[in-house]
Design an enzyme around this catalytic site. Structure first.
Site, PDB file in Angstrom:
ATOM      1  CB  SER A  47      -0.923   0.006   1.229  1.00 14.26           C
ATOM      2  OG  SER A  47      -0.176  -0.220   2.409  1.00 14.26           O
ATOM      3  CD  GLU A 184      -7.672  -5.199   1.489  1.00 13.53           C
ATOM      4  OE1 GLU A 184      -6.544  -5.724   1.479  1.00 13.53           O
ATOM      5  OE2 GLU A 184      -7.884  -4.013   1.147  1.00 13.53           O
TER       6      GLU A 184
HETATM    7  O1  KIV Z   1      -0.498  -3.375   1.526  1.00 14.47           O
HETATM    8  C1  KIV Z   1      -1.149  -3.313   2.588  1.00 14.47           C
HETATM    9  O2  KIV Z   1      -1.050  -2.364   3.370  1.00 14.47           O
HETATM   10  C2  KIV Z   1      -2.060  -4.406   2.870  1.00 14.47           C
HETATM   11  C3  KIV Z   1      -3.062  -4.212   3.977  1.00 14.47           C
HETATM   12  C4  KIV Z   1      -4.102  -3.279   3.550  1.00 14.47           C
HETATM   13  C5  KIV Z   1      -3.591  -5.490   4.458  1.00 14.47           C
HETATM   14  O3  KIV Z   1      -2.005  -5.402   2.230  1.00 14.47           O
END
Ligand code: KIV
Length: 283
Positions: A47, A184
């Site tokens: 993310s 998720e």
């Molecule tokens: O990349 C990320 O931060 C994630 C979370 C949202 C679980 O995969």
């Protein structure tokens, strides 16, 4: 004195019915605060492509970038169990590449585990990585690296066929050796059922309270993410507003000449005023 979280201590928490906390971090300063707050696990999520780099999704993130962010987090954590995301296309092409890249994240970032997205489709990779002694966290339901296939960031597991598929994905990654799975954006009752059916730890995000633990992106829970906030995010603070206010106050004080004042300056000088006057005249 809090103890270092490990696979064994986290599994014991699940067995005792204690909730497990997870937050993302991508840099040393934030990870240090998250670690000191007693959060059990830190996820260096891909993310970061969106939160730190401003992309629209996580697809552009590279292995080299994960290593840079991951290293800073690894250096900050005394107690939190550090999980590093494997970025898009670092594990899908071949099992060999998946193992090489998982090993690189572990060696170069002081990580404790890696995370990869997908259910039944990635069991070969999970088997091979765990066979090397690397703990694996799986990630099923709404897997952001498949945003183009899903046609957007949409809730998964709706309807009977999809619910069965998500449960089967959970069982498949567990069978392959995953010790933890992120669920998720799946309906809460399905997430609770999966949590009941598996021995591995379930970590929910947008999946209700029935999971063994929860994860949030730290900018989201601190109110730093701008106008769009997903339904499942609760802002535990409004740090974004506090930061904007501080930036505006700094801008105003510098422009008004009120900062820096004497209290924030090195007023004592080794040179006399006479000497400085001489310098002024000389140059
Ligand atoms: O990349 C990320 O931060 C994630 C979370 C949202 C679980 O995969």
């Amino acid at each position: 004195m809090p103890k270092k979280n490990t696979v064994a201590t986290l599994m014991a928490m699940k067995e005792r019915g204690e909730k497990i906390t997870q937050l993302t971090s991508y840099d040393f300063s934030t990870a240090r605060l998250v670690d000191a707050a007693g959060i059990n696990t830190i996820l260096v999520g891909d993310s970061l492509g969106m939160t730190m780099q401003g992309y629209e999704d996580t697809l552009p993130v590279t292995m080299d970038e994960m290593v840079v962010y991951g290293r800073s987090v690894g250096r900050a954590c005394k107690n939190a169990f550090v999980i590093l995301d494997m970025p898009f296309m670092s594990y899908q092409v071949s099992v060999e590449q998946a193992v090489t890249n998982a090993g690189r994240l572990m060696k170069e970032c002081q990580a404790n585990a890696v995370k990869l997205e997908g259910g039944a489709t990635v069991v070969k990779q999970i088997k091979a990585i765990t066979a090397c002694g690397i703990p694996v966290c799986a990630h099923i339901g709404m897997t952001p690296q498949s945003v183009n296939a899903f046609g957007g960031f949409k809730v998964q597991g709706k309807g009977e066929d999809n619910a069965r598929r998500v449960l089967e994905d959970a069982l498949a990654v567990q069978e392959a050796g995953a010790f933890m799975v992120v669920l998720e954006c799946v309906p809460p009752k399905l997430a609770a059922l999966i949590t009941k059916k598996v021995k591995m730890i379930t970590i929910g995000i947008g999946a209700g309270a029935g999971c063994d633990g929860q994860v949030l992106v730290y900018q989201d829970m601190l109110g730093m993410s701008g106008d769009f906030v997903p339904k499942f995010v609760k802002p535990f603070a409004h740090i974004g507003d506090a930061m904007s206010e501080a930036f505006r106050a700094y801008d105003a004080e510098v422009k008004a000449g009120t900062f820096p004042d004497a209290a924030h300056s090195y007023v004592k000088s080794d040179c006399s005023d006479e000497f400085l006057a001489k310098l002024d005249a000389e140059y």
